[in-house]
Design an enzyme around this catalytic site. Structure first.
Site: not given
Ligand code: TPP
Ligand code: TPP
Ligand code: MG
Ligand code: MG
Lengths: 340, 325, 325, 340
Positions: D243, D247, D256
């Site tokens: 990705r 998100h 992260y």
């Protein structure tokens, strides 16, 4: 499949137990069977609620129990009385529970066995949480969860296995594959040959053992427990066995299986094979057998007498069992319940 | 006509539905070979084949989720969950998917399916086998929640549920499965989902209940009638959609009401009925509505069951207190 | 003292609890590195370590079930579920295990744990992100269900919940997370679980609500007061155990009540409150209790949200109708 | 890992597609990216609710979509717009849905795509049920379900995989392993190296494919679909991808992950490698590229215009969408809602 003792009592390999230990395991199985037989009889007499017999599964449960250390956690099922007893759950409380009394779940303070899980599958993750707590506390205690083949179909099995693996928790997963989830045969529940191989999907070791061989089970569970204790994480042990009796006293196995299959498995009886082994070693005598049986049945009878002498719970206890302190709504309702 | 108990009436209804409509399939744990833990599906696998009366793995979310997919694809699945206490692993499927697909797709996809679930206590069963958590289904928009208490209604409501274009949670009172028999027509007939059933008409007080507690409610009514009180007995039968008009009509007439259920008091469906009555009949109410319910405790095991289950006495006393005001 | 919003107050409470008690551990999806989808756990992993602020796989049943095991073994786990609509996969764990262990074992084993769940709509979120199904938890014996609506209560109730010897479902009103600030003491203090909070005292009518709807309820109260009506505003705060006495005392005084919640009407927790009032205050009630609630529909998506959420106008009108009777 | 096209556009093996088919796949990816870019932009402008971008995952979705036949069922997620579009879900309805309008879920009658699943994991078993219905009806339609790496941690994954395997249902499980479940890296979610190998625990074939290689994905999904259609049961295809975006628009990936990792994966971009391949074959020109982009963006713009012109739903529709016929309580409430 890992096994050590053949059905005829001959051994495959040198057994890692002394003769005395062997005799103790046998004695435990005899006692467990006495409990099981007594429970079936009592249920037929209306003295117990529905009962789920474990006849045929004594080796799996006694072997696993023998592999544990004091302080280890056990989260098992309605069919695991013998395992729970090995872990310290007194017969008398197990019986009290089966008469339909919540106080049967109140194990002594130094016993770390959860009350038998009635729902299928939900308790496996509890063992994971218990093990997690011990790991965080830095203790060397582990948690063992026992469940059936049927329980491996539940989503909770998957989540429990995955959590245990991901966090490397000291958990032992013991599946007693007894051939059925009530009427549904294990071979139809899944497309894998074994339950054990499912462990691979979690990056966890899995082993299938002869569940009717008490020593093989003990060895396999001990290895898994050792692994857990030494920080190497969880494992899955599949004990291949068979449920000789009905699913519960409410079940009619004639609807879904042949007597012939049962007979086949009766020949692999876990008690018989150890008796034969002891006979071969000259360590068995009829007199000893009778002593064992008498002692077992006396023990069970006195547990039954104890449980049946417990007066039924006062209505008020319904309300005091719910929270550390009864809440105002409960106090109000307790008043209504006891004074009308 | 045949004299049937509720278990037999349900078995007959399933048999009829399987015969009448190819799209009907049954799935659940032990419903095939074993005929179900309560034998409600007894003989159906033999008669309709293992493809249509399907034994499943022990996986409630899987059962309901698969039934949902089947329903969307045009079948009429009837799933069985063995006990209401085992339905919670499927709660997500029910709430988040089954109940919502019509709304999510503006009618394009629908879930015409039934989830049959035995419920209620009083048979000395193990933990989780005695719950009456109908309220946690009745609060979910998109579902219908149906609870028969007589053999005739059992057949008629189950056939209606299977034909219903929307999902139905069909709760079967375990304690009544084999308790009473009555003549049940063998023809294909449906009982409307929605309207309450006024089982007895009366003028002094309305006793309102559903499911297994109808038994104690009927007994209480009989006992009150022996003291010369004219009792109206209402079997709610459908919790959602709730027949508020029917209930209000009854209580507007009698001016007094006792609502009876087995589930705990707090947040039980009786709250909805009591609130509805008070909100809509306040000026005809001659006494507060009384709720006679299970306590706010876990349903106890065998030895304490009688301490928990609402008794005929409790219902009669509540009615008497209501009548005194 | 610091001026904090609810999100900050909760973050502070968790930080305080982690510092005060070694047994406290946090677990949930994205609570570690990401600090939680609402940032309620922001910075806690850095401060207390990844062993105590644990990121988990996406598995709600696993999270709650593992927290349960931890609690039984003596820890004080605080689990986070990202949204109330994602809590249902864990419903079985909550109902069948968490809520029952004390009862099953006659106090031998207990589950002193908290499940924190953001809830409620009004932020234009996707499906399943807006539900208010508190009623399906409030009906479960063995749980406590707590819902703060102010920063001070958020801190005090969360610390109380973590210390509570019984399991607490702690519902956090998303819409209010960052809506208001107030002075929040930095000391370790607890707000009692149980008692309602009378936010404003008044004599003409009681407006009763909890969670995010407190906002509209307060606004409605202000608007009514401008018309010279004396309004008592009650923040229920604890759904179970319900402070029936507190509610009854208020309505006995005012004689009129409007109950406000976001969840659908039928079977919502407002039913319990309305029923309780009518059952216990019938003779002081001067008008039927009114419920102003969400409709019996799925919580809609962004474009229709305003059609669903109870508005200040609806509350004011309901109060006015109640006052006219 | 199965792959056919390298990041530099060279091929490993003869491709089982014609140049025209290759161009069509490329055109589809360009169109999908236009949709994704436009959606991100619109969300930033407050015209869409939270959006979950699929940038980087175009090959996985377009490849899978190209492997399906008309009439096949698709049950996918919030991130699967490109897959859903390939299966017939019009952009305009996808956009309408993202503006926050339930009518976005009302796909045309001949489209068999469920609305994007927002809950993680719950929709996989729906595909199993859909496939089951088709099998019982004797049709040759199959069901594909797409889900993320994170979803494989849910119990519902386990139950869905097991049901599909046990009943040999025509289901294709497509896992887009994009490296993260929000902030939680795939490598921490599980102890297996791959998702694909989990298929073994269900006695089902599993394959890992290069998810940024549109042809490899198409081939793998076609094989799985073929298997399903011919009655051989389900399979799992893991498309390994990444990705590139956040998100969702509410996410901050800086918390992260390292930008360096993103850069690494941008070099494996699924569109770029096909463009390079077409260049090598002389089948690409700047003009063609511009035409594709213009057409794509015109298509998307008109879909946006259509969706934004749809008046917001009447309050009354809240009540009429719930059941086939509104129930009496809903009629009552609808009255209240519309007349105050
Ligand atoms: C969640 C749940 N679903 C269904 C049941 C009903 N039930 C009780 S035992 C059982 C079969 C379990 O089989 P298995 O796990 O193999 O254990 P065994 O009984 O063979 O020891 C079922 C379906 C239950 N107790 N819990
Ligand atoms: C049952 C459930 N739990 C949690 C969430 C919140 N959530 C949304 S997406 C997501 C991560 C899913 O990761 P993955 O399956 O890998 O899909 P991806 O987003 O990477 O495409 C989570 C936890 C949810 N939507 N549903
Ligand atoms: Mg079994
Ligand atoms: Mg992912």
């Amino acid at each position: 499949m890992f096994n050590l003792i053949n059905p005829d009592g001959s051994v495959r390999d040198r057994l890692p137990v002394t003769l005395d230990e062997m005799k103790d395991l046998y004695a435990a199985m005899v006692e467990a069977r006495a409990y099981d037989d007594k429970s079936m009889a009592m249920q037929r007499q209306g003295r117990l609620a529905t009962y789920a017999p474990f006849r045929g599964q004594e080796a799996a449960q006694i072997g696993a129990g023998a592999a544990l250390r004091p302080g280890d956690w056990v989260a098992a099922t309605y069919r695991d009385a013998a395992l729970n007893w090995m872990a310290g759950y007194p017969w008398r409380l197990l019986i009290l529970g089966r008469t339909g009394d919540e106080r049967g779940g109140q194990v002594p303070e130094d016993v770390y066995v959860l009350p038998p899980s009635i729902t299928v599958g939900g308790h496996m993750i509890h063992a994971v949480g218990l093990a997690w707590a011990e790991k965080l506390k830095g203790s060397s205690r582990i948690a063992l969860t026992s469940f059936g083949d049927g329980a491996t179909s539940e989503g909770d099995f998957h989540e429990a296995m995955n959590f245990a693996a991901v966090y490397e928790l000291p958990t032992v997963f013991l599946c007693q594959n007894n051939g059925f989830a009530i009427s549904y045969p294990t071979v139809e529940q899944t497309r894998t040959e074994t339950i054990a191989e499912k462990a691979e999907a979690y990056g966890m070791p899995g082993v299938r053992v002869d569940g009717n061989d008490v020593v093989a089970v003990m060895v396999a569970v001990k290895e898994a427990a050792q692994r857990a204790r030494s920080g190497k994480g969880p494992s899955l042990v599949e004990a291949l066995t068979y449920r000789i009796g009905p699913h519960t006293t409410a079940d009619d196995p004639g609807r879904y299986r042949d007597e012939a299959e049962v007979t086949l498995w009766e020949e692999k009886d876990p008690l018989t094979r150890v008796r034969r082994l002891l006979e071969r070693s000259g360590a068995w005598s009829l007199q000893w057998q009778q002593t064992l049986e008498t002692q077992a049945s006396q023990g069970i009878e006195s547990a039954v007498a104890w449980a049946e002498a417990i007066p039924i719970p006062e209505p008020g206890t319904l309300f005091t069992r719910m929270y550390a302190e009864p809440t105002p709504p409960l106090l109000e309702q307790a008043g209504e319940a006891t004074h009308g | 006509m045949a004299e049937l108990n509720i278990a037999q009436a349900l078995n007959g209804a399933l048999d009829t539905a399987l015969s009448a409509d190819d799209r009907v399939v049954l799935l659940g744990e032990d419903i095939g070979r074993a005929g179900g833990v309560f034998r409600i599906t007894d003989g159906l696998r033999e008669r309709h084949g293992a493809q249509r009366v399907i034994d499943t793995p022990v996986a409630e979310s899987g059962i309901v989720g698969a039934a949902f997919g089947m329903a969307v694809a045009g079948l009429r699945p009837v799933a069985e969950i063995q006990f209401l206490g085992f339905s919670y692993p499927a709660y997500d499927q029910v709430v988040n998917h089954v109940a919502r697909i019509r709304n999510r797709t503006n009618h394009r996809f629908t879930a015409p399916m039934v989830v049959r679930i035995p419920f209620g206590g009083g048979i000395g069963a193990a933990e989780h086998h005695s719950e009456s958590t109908e309220a946690v289904y009745a609060h979910v928009p998109g579902l219908k929640v149906v609870v028969p208490s007589t053999p005739r209604d059992a057949r008629g409501l189950l056939l209606a549920a299977i034909e219903d274009p929307d999902p139905v949670i069909f709760l079967e009172p375990i304690r009544l499965y084999r308790a009473v028999k009555e003549d049940v027509p063998e023809i294909y007939y449906k009982t409307d989902i929605g309207p309450i059933r006024v089982e007895r008409t009366g003028t002094d007080i309305s006793l309102i209940s559903w499911g297994a507690m109808m038994k104690e409610t009927r007994q209480a009514a009989t006992s009150l009638e022996q003291s010369g009180i004219s009792v109206e007995v209402i079997d709610v039968r459908t919790l959602t959609p709730l027949d508020r008009d029917g209930i209000v009509a009854s209580v507007s007439k009698t001016g007094r009401a006792v609502v009876v259920h087995e589930a705990p008091l707090t947040g039980g469906f009786g709250a909805e009925i009591s609130a509805t009555i008070a909100e809509r009949c306040l000026y005809s109410l001659q006494a507060p509505v009384a709720r006679v319910t299970g306590w706010d405790t876990i349903f106890p095991l065998k030895r304490s069951e009688h301490h928990y289950l609402p008794s005929v006495d409790r219902i009669v006393s509540a009615a008497e207190r209501t009548l005194e005001e």
